[in-house]
Design a protein around this motif. Structure first.
Motif, short mmCIF file in Angstrom:
data_model
loop_
_atom_site.label_atom_id
_atom_site.label_comp_id
_atom_site.label_asym_id
_atom_site.label_seq_id
_atom_site.Cartn_x
_atom_site.Cartn_y
_atom_site.Cartn_z
N GLU A 18 0.81 -1.21 0.00
CA GLU A 18 0.00 0.00 0.00
C GLU A 18 0.85 1.27 0.00
O GLU A 18 0.50 2.26 -0.65
N ARG A 212 -7.08 -5.70 3.39
CA ARG A 212 -5.84 -5.05 3.81
C ARG A 212 -5.32 -5.76 5.05
O ARG A 212 -6.04 -5.91 6.05
N VAL A 231 -2.39 -4.97 0.17
CA VAL A 231 -3.78 -5.01 -0.31
C VAL A 231 -3.94 -6.26 -1.17
O VAL A 231 -3.23 -6.44 -2.17
#
Length: 682
Positions: A18, A212, A231
């Motif tokens: 991320e 996540r 993710v």
């Protein structure tokens, strides 16, 4: 409205960091998830092994923490209140939320051990004089101290385990810790115990979700810098409806892929335990996988339409039976190779070749086990869907099943029960319960003992049936066919059992009990009753309607047989009829020998079979000519062992074909001329 919780298995094919936007490939993401599950597994195994003793199990069973407060239902909170925390190894940094997940998994394993512990203590306390056959008084004493929800099969299995320990040690086990080793811990992480600091889940569309999760960048992370948010896009299967609520999943790695066990909840209607009028009864048949019967409760009597409902999976069962035999052969071969490897050293020249062969055998065994699991799952859900469709079509509000706890392999029937037990009866029950809950249909189990012993028409617990191998062999002893010498009932044994299961359920539904922990409903009291048949209203067929409209005979008399001598007969051979040279009336006609012996001069007699009873010869071999009647093999496939004429799909022997009764509605009964009336009420 209530909620139904189910689990969908998904696969994460990749990930993305991320913070940096780096795309992580599937092998690398699987490796990082495996590092996380390995850390959680080591922590969980350490807690379970450290607390696998009598004192700690007593503390957990007391339900009170060190501070005197009641232990909470959440496992990780109970472990912390008992002071059972465990720190990771030196030089390894693990956040508090990962410790939560490990403690939750450890608490679940220890609480399951407490359930087994109470069972073992009850059996040891009321140990019978003969462990293989308890008396009625011994069973009553055991049931009084056993925890609720224990089945007869679980009691028998634990009794055999304790008897084996008694024969080997000469004394009873003092506790469960003496009887069993600490349980094995799966390489997975239960993210349900974590919060937003470790995992978040968001549904992006009807068919996708976004997970996540913080994953380690190293196998042994030394600080918080070695952890990063990833993710993982997830594709939802079609079994997850759009209105379902997604819950926090469980992660594990299977075959190099990230497996996401995603729980979800859907709203369902309320299914009452009593007050049912129309129901379905299903028996775990010996001849078929499922045999059912539909009926209604009218004036305290059960009335059915006399139509058996069968789900025949004999072809699939044969396939599974062959695969199980092959699996056992591979397992024995793999064990033998492991013993050979243990007797030699790596310096031996045979070690390399034998180790490769052992590895290949193990891989083949794992693949065969996976194939069996897939076939069992497909068969279970197919049978469950068929059973539910029958219940919905007949307007049933309850499905009665035979209690699996009372079934065990004994004698000749035991071999059939053992084979059918491999056909995932338990998976079929769970699938039926899941599908029935979605349609607000109640599923109840009834006792199985004696369902095929008495007649469902006139028995009422008094008239015993005679079992024979076939309806035309009633004088012989068998198990597939049932015959009543009192009323003359002659039908399939499984159908008799299905009708009695239906009668026991509808007549004894006031004794239904619900397990608060699992929600499973069962009837422990046996209420016997007869099942009357209702005649279905006769509807004119298409041919009858056409005959009425055209004023013609529905069943015309067949034309007279042509008895003229215009074809070969047994007294006049084909050669005499075709070859003028062999006819005494035409002695002046001469025919060449090569013309007489040609293929056209030999006519087929009516006594010649239209197909062969032996396998077809392999093309290209000496003497090989035309194939027999039947389906020719497809290009690229080997020659089958047997060939023959196939009339329709129900006569095929492929394992992917299952014969099932079509779904039809239950016939109504009443006083109207258009409705069916009971054929016999006893």
């Amino acid at each position: 409205m209530s909620k139904l919780t189910a689990t969908a298995t998904c696969t994460a094919h990749g990930a993305m960091v991320e913070k940096t936007g780096e795309v992580v490939s599937q092998p690398l993401s699987a490796q990082r998830v495996s590092w996380l599950t390995s850390l959680a597994r080591e922590l969980t195994a350490g807690i379970v092994a450290a607390r696998w003793n009598t004192a700690d199990l007593d503390a957990l069973a007391s339900g009170v923490g060190l501070d005197g407060r009641v232990l909470p239902s959440k496992g990780w909170m109970a472990v912390r209140r008992l002071g059972w925390g465990l720190a990771p190894g030196l030089g390894v940094h693990v956040c508090d939320r990962v410790l939560r997940c490990a403690q939750e998994q450890a608490a679940r394993a220890l609480r399951l051990a407490l359930h087994r512990r109470r069972m073992v203590a009850a059996i040891v306390t009321t140990w019978p004089g003969n462990s293989r056959a308890r008396t009625d008084a011994e069973w009553d004493a055991l049931r009084a101290v056993l925890p609720d929800g224990m089945t007869s099969a679980q009691i028998r299995n634990r009794t055999r385990q304790i008897a084996t320990y008694l024969d080997e040690r000469g004394a009873f086990p003092a506790d469960l810790t003496d009887l069993e080793q600490p349980p094995n811990i799966a390489a997975q992480i239960v993210l349900a115990a974590a919060d937003r600091q470790l995992v978040t889940l968001e549904r992006t569309s009807n068919h996708s979700a976004r997970l996540r999760v913080r994953l380690p960048l190293l196998a042994s992370p030394a600080s918080a810098k070695d952890w990063a948010w990833h993710v993982l896009p997830i594709t939802l299967p079609p079994t997850v409806p759009s209105e379902a609520k997604l819950c926090t999943p469980t992660l594990q790695v299977r075959k190099g892929r990230v497996r996401v066990d995603l729980p979800f909840q859907i709203p369902i209607g309320f299914a009452p335990a009593t007050g049912h009028v129309t129901g379905m009864g299903f028996d775990w048949g010996l001849n078929t996988l499922l045999t059912g019967a539909a009926g209604r409760l009218a004036d305290g009597r059960v009335i059915g339409d006399g139509r058996p409902l069968t789900y025949d999976a004999s072809s699939i069962s044969a396939k599974l039976h062959r695969l199980r035999a092959e699996r056992e052969h591979l397992a024995a071969k793999h064990r033998h190779q492991q013993r050979l490897l243990a007797d030699i050293t790596p310096a031996d020249p045979r070690y390399a070749e034998l180790s490769v062969a052992c590895w290949r055998t193990g891989v083949e065994h794992e693949r065969l086990c996976a194939r069996l699991r897939q076939l069992n799952k497909a068969l279970a859900w197919s049978a469950a869907r068929w059973a539910l469709d029958q219940a919905v079509a007949n307007g049933a509000t309850v499905i009665y099943l035979e209690d699996l706890a009372t079934l065990e392999a004994r004698g000749r029937r035991g071999r059939a029960n053992a084979r059918l037990s491999g056909q995932v009866r338990g998976q079929v029950v769970e699938a039926i319960r899941h599908l029935a809950a979605q349609n607000a249909i109640t599923v109840v189990t009834v006792p199985a003992r004696g369902t095929s012993r008495y007649c469902p028409r006139c028995g009422d617990g008094a008239s015993r049936l005679r079992h024979s191998p076939a309806p035309d062999r009633l004088a012989e002893r068998g198990w597939a066919w049932a015959y009543c010498p009192v009323c003359g009932l002659s039908c399939d044994r499984d159908w008799v059992a299905a009708e009695r299961i239906l009668a026991r359920g509808l007549l004894g539904q006031d004794a239904t009990r619900t397990n608060r922990a699992t929600g499973a409903r069962t009837i422990g009291k046996v209420v016997e009753g007869n099942v009357a048949r209702a005649r279905r209203p006769a509807k004119p067929t298409r041919a009858a309607r056409r005959a009425r409209r055209t004023r013609t005979d529905l069943h015309p008399r067949p034309a007279a047989r042509d008895r003229s001598k215009n074809r070969p007969t047994p007294k006049r051979s084909a050669r005499t009829a075709k070859n003028p040279a062999n006819n005494p009336a035409n002695t002046s006609v001469t025919t060449p020998v090569d013309q007489v012996n040609s293929a056209d001069d030999w006519l087929t007699s009516s006594r010649v079979p239209d197909r062969r009873t032996v396998p077809a010869p392999v093309p290209g071999t000496p003497g090989a000519r035309q194939r027999p009647a039947g389906h020719a093999p497809k290009p690229g496939r080997r020659e089958p062992h047997r060939t023959g004429h196939v009339r329709n799909s129900h006569h095929r022997t492929g394992f992917h074909h299952a014969k099932a009764t079509p779904v039809l509605a239950l016939a109504k009964h009443g006083s109207s001329p258009q409705q069916a009336t009971p054929a016999r009420i006893t």
